[in-house]
Scaffold this motif. Structure first.
Motif, PDB file in Angstrom:
ATOM      1  N   LEU A 195     -25.636  -7.390  30.947  1.00 14.55           N
ATOM      2  CA  LEU A 195     -25.063  -7.049  32.250  1.00 14.55           C
ATOM      3  C   LEU A 195     -23.957  -5.767  31.647  1.00 14.55           C
ATOM      4  CD1 LEU A 195     -24.568  -6.609  35.181  1.00 14.55           C
ATOM      5  CD2 LEU A 195     -23.151  -8.676  35.161  1.00 14.55           C
ATOM      6  N   LEU A 196     -24.260  -4.744  31.902  1.00 17.96           N
ATOM      7  CA  LEU A 196     -23.157  -3.334  31.422  1.00 17.96           C
ATOM      8  C   LEU A 196     -22.547  -2.750  32.570  1.00 17.96           C
ATOM      9  CD1 LEU A 196     -23.841  -1.148  28.388  1.00 17.96           C
ATOM     10  CD2 LEU A 196     -23.212  -0.389  30.513  1.00 17.96           C
ATOM     11  N   VAL A 197     -21.238  -2.706  32.385  1.00 18.11           N
ATOM     12  CA  VAL A 197     -20.444  -2.080  33.353  1.00 18.11           C
ATOM     13  C   VAL A 197     -20.017  -0.797  32.996  1.00 18.11           C
ATOM     14  CG1 VAL A 197     -18.092  -1.922  34.366  1.00 18.11           C
ATOM     15  CG2 VAL A 197     -19.626  -3.869  34.738  1.00 18.11           C
ATOM     16  N   THR A 198     -20.214   0.366  33.762  1.00 22.11           N
ATOM     17  CA  THR A 198     -19.824   1.931  33.262  1.00 22.11           C
ATOM     18  C   THR A 198     -19.516   2.487  34.727  1.00 22.11           C
ATOM     19  OG1 THR A 198     -20.517   3.676  32.129  1.00 22.11           O
ATOM     20  CG2 THR A 198     -22.029   2.772  33.378  1.00 22.11           C
ATOM     21  N   HIS A 199     -18.790   3.534  34.366  1.00 20.27           N
ATOM     22  CA  HIS A 199     -18.579   4.699  35.468  1.00 20.27           C
ATOM     23  C   HIS A 199     -19.414   5.916  35.102  1.00 20.27           C
ATOM     24  CE1 HIS A 199     -15.541   5.852  32.582  1.00 20.27           C
ATOM     25  NE2 HIS A 199     -15.801   7.054  33.277  1.00 20.27           N
ATOM     26  N   ALA A 200     -20.172   6.027  34.078  1.00 20.04           N
ATOM     27  CA  ALA A 200     -20.649   7.120  33.728  1.00 20.04           C
ATOM     28  C   ALA A 200     -22.115   7.210  34.136  1.00 20.04           C
ATOM     29  CB  ALA A 200     -20.857   7.179  32.248  1.00 20.04           C
ATOM     30  N   PRO A 201     -22.387   8.310  35.033  1.00 21.11           N
ATOM     31  CA  PRO A 201     -24.051   8.248  35.594  1.00 21.11           C
ATOM     32  C   PRO A 201     -25.010   8.362  34.418  1.00 21.11           C
ATOM     33  CG  PRO A 201     -22.621  10.216  36.355  1.00 21.11           C
ATOM     34  CD  PRO A 201     -21.568   9.151  35.818  1.00 21.11           C
TER      35      PRO A 201
END
Length: 223
Positions: A195-201
């Motif tokens: 489960l990876l969180v990012t704000h980069a589309p």
């Protein structure tokens, strides 16, 4: 592997009220699945990872990891369960400056019930491309290399679930995709759910399953 039901989390405000952060009806990640959570800053991404890892406790709800409800465990039990079952890649690495890369990975083994396994630690460092840098301390490593050590350490105890919180936030653009590929490939080889969180589309676009946190978290949808 991971199941959240009716999870709510809030924080106390100076005036005595409560500031709601999370309100998640249901969320699931299957064994071996790789999922990316996308959301703007302040929508509860890190808080969600913290409650899944048992670093923070929710106000209510169920958080089942491999069938075990972390909400029902006391702090010591949660710490032990996390050490044995959940890997965590922090965006700030959290490496110990006085320890070598190898020692930092070995330290990741010290919190579970298993013994330290130098062969396993060396294998992980080799897998992340640091076989020749095992005796270097963090200050002697590049930012990208430090993140690689953090990835190796997160897998030290053969976790069932890996949580990655903005793992490329401190890595230059040139190496961002390399770090993501490294995490994904290693999890696939080890059979670890991710489960990876990012704000980069551009990072999210590489995952088969992308979840917008604003759609998952009812608090974020209202702000």
């Amino acid at each position: 592997m991971l199941l959240l039901r009716n999870v709510k989390k809030s924080f106390a405000e100076p005036g005595g009220g409560r500031l709601p952060i999370l309100d998640v009806d249901e969320f699931q990640v299957d064994a071996g699945e790789q999922v990316v959570l996308v959301g703007r800053s302040g929508c509860g991404k890190t808080t969600l990872l913290h409650v899944i890892a048992g670093i923070s406790t929710p106000d209510s709800g169920e958080i089942l990891v491999d069938g075990r409800d972390l909400v029902r465990l006391d702090e010591a039990e949660r710490d032990r369960f996390r050490a044995e079952n959940i890997g965590y890649v922090f965006q700030s690495f959290n490496l110990l400056a006085g320890f070598t890369a190898l020692e930092n990975v070995l330290l990741g083994m010290a919190f579970g019930q298993g013994r330290r396994d130098p062969a396993r630690a060396r294998e992980l460092l080799e897998r992340v491309g640091l076989s020749s840098r095992q005796r270097h301390k963090p200050a002697q490593l590049s930012i990208g290399e430090q993140q690689r050590v953090a990835v190796a350490r997160s897998l030290a105890n053969r976790p069932r679930l890996l949580l990655a919180d903005e793992p490329t936030a401190s890595v230059d653009a040139k190496n961002q995709q390399q770090v993501i590929d490294l995490i994904r490939e290693t999890c696939e080889e080890e059979g670890v759910a991710l489960l990876l969180v990012t704000h980069a589309p551009e990072i999210a676009a590489r995952f088969e399953r992308t979840v917008q946190l604003e759609n998952l978290n009812k608090v974020a949808a209202l702000t």
